[in-house]
Design a protein around this motif. Structure first.
Motif, PDB file in Angstrom:
ATOM      1  N   LYS A 326      45.162  29.261  44.690  1.00 24.64           N
ATOM      2  CA  LYS A 326      44.722  30.329  43.789  1.00 24.64           C
ATOM      3  C   LYS A 326      44.809  29.903  42.334  1.00 24.64           C
ATOM      4  O   LYS A 326      43.914  30.197  41.532  1.00 24.64           O
ATOM      5  N   SER A 330      41.636  29.531  39.896  1.00 26.53           N
ATOM      6  CA  SER A 330      41.613  30.309  38.659  1.00 26.53           C
ATOM      7  C   SER A 330      41.359  29.413  37.450  1.00 26.53           C
ATOM      8  O   SER A 330      40.583  29.753  36.548  1.00 26.53           O
ATOM      9  N   ASP A 333      37.734  28.230  37.534  1.00 27.06           N
ATOM     10  CA  ASP A 333      36.845  29.333  37.171  1.00 27.06           C
ATOM     11  C   ASP A 333      36.763  29.496  35.651  1.00 27.06           C
ATOM     12  O   ASP A 333      35.671  29.652  35.090  1.00 27.06           O
TER      13      ASP A 333
END
Length: 402
Positions: A326, A330, A333
């Motif tokens: 994650k 993140s 992104d």
């Protein structure tokens, strides 16, 4: 009829012996030979139970959803469907079923014994939910519902599992809810205080009896509420506990990463102590690294996460992989949205980490909520850490080459 009765007994006995595949085959034959719709529903229920026992939750869920007479109001059927939802990490559907069950129990006009038994099922489901759902995937409304259910069934949870179980679960719900860190601190501090009061008073080793997730969440909560000194004191308390027991000591490396150094002694429990120490430290470093990523310091946060899982062949689990993944996603992104710029050095660290995950994650299930599950995969390996790490590495290489 005698043959059918014998087959039913054989299937039931096979199920009790844990031979779920053989039992399932007999129940399927029975469902195809009976003329009674009620018997057919019962056989399908048992078929679904066999699939669930083999951890084939999707097939089991589909079977239970197809049950016409039992699907709407049978509490056992709804309970089983909710368990499948939890195992498949579908919190919205699981909590929806739990809410319906709780409402049905409140409105139940049956005898007190039935009512008590149904309440116990709700409590078991609630605790099972807290232990298995990926809690970081819960949204605000789901947290509110869990908080309500925990409060509504607090007496039953305490009676069945003890006060600490309720306190820990409520602390976790408050931790993942927005801006509730001050509230969850009270829960976590209660658990630490309770551990300190166990056995011999003022025993420094008591802190090591606290669940690692509680300690890591407590440390993060201290930081997020501006109580950095309390976070440091917590780390020092764990350090002192390890040193006092002569098992390991905590040290900070140049990157500020907290790690343990095993001390040589003649203790017969040194190996067990090492595992406990690593678990505590890994949770805490992973949580703090995640916090730095959330606050925008992705380079330091990811570096801390990667180092917290060393040696990766011993520490890599499905739970730790999901959290690291994650944070990586993140960061990528934000890089793609040009909110941050990832340096080549950090890209290299990501790739090196993912290569290690590919190597050691073959038999670790990436999307299983039980982070302790380590077993050979039976399908195509797409839900292994190895597959996900390789896929994520290919994305990073594409970004670099573009």
């Amino acid at each position: 009829m005698d043959d059918l009765h014998t087959m039913e007994e054989d299937a039931t006995e096979l199920f009790r012996q844990g031979k779920f595949s053989e039992a399932c085959a007999i129940f399927k034959r029975l469902s195809q030979t009976t003329d009674s719709s009620s018997h057919e529903e019962l056989y399908k229920f048992n078929i679904a139970s066999c699939h669930a026992a083999q951890e084939d939750y999707i097939t089991a869920l589909n079977q239970w959803m197809d049950l016409r007479s039992l699907a709407s109001d049978d509490i056992e059927c709804m309970f089983n469907k909710a368990v499948c939802m939890i195992k498949l990490n579908r919190p919205a559907l699981a909590l929806s079923i739990m809410n319906i069950l709780a409402r049905n129990v409140r409105n139940n006009n049956k005898t007190k014994d039935d009512h008590h038994q149904q309440e116990q099922l709700i409590v078991q489901l609630l605790v099972h939910c807290m232990n298995n759902l990926d809690q970081h995937n819960l949204n605000r409304s789901q947290c509110r519902l869990l908080e309500k259910l925990l409060n509504d069934y607090k007496p039953q949870i305490v009676a069945m599992y003890g006060e600490d179980m309720w306190t820990q679960n409520m602390g976790h719900v408050l931790f993942i809810a927005d801006n509730r860190f001050s509230n969850c601190l009270k829960m976590y501090e209660t658990l630490v205080t309770a551990a300190d009061n166990q056995d011999e008073p003022n025993d420094p080793g008591d802190i090591l009896k606290v669940d690692p997730m509680v300690l890591s969440n407590l440390c993060v909560s201290y930081i997020l509420t501006g109580r950095n000194r309390d976070a440091e004191e917590l780390i020092k308390e764990i350090e002192y506990a390890e040193e006092t027991q002569g098992q390991s000591s905590f040290m900070f490396d140049k990157s500020g990463l907290l790690h343990s150094q095993m001390l040589h002694n003649n203790s017969h429990d040194s190996n067990a102590a090492a595992v406990t120490s690593d678990s505590q430290l890994t949770h805490m470093n992973l949580a703090i690294g995640t916090l730095y990523c959330v606050k925008g310091n992705h380079e330091f946060g990811l570096s801390r996460i990667f180092k917290s899982l060393e040696p990766i062949e011993r520490k890599l689990t499905g739970q730790f992989w999901r959290q690291a993944k994650k944070c990586i996603l993140s960061t990528l992104d934000k890089h793609c949205k040009q909110l941050i710029y990832i340096k080549d050095e950090l890209f290299e660290q990501m790739i090196a980490f993912l290569i290690q995950c590919e190597t050691h994650g073959v038999h670790i299930i990436a999307n299983n909520n039980d982070h302790r599950a380590r077993k050979p995969l039976t399908i195509d390996g797409r839900n292994s850490v190895t597959y996900e790490a390789r896929y994520l590495r290919s994305i990073i290489l594409t970004l670099i080459n573009d």
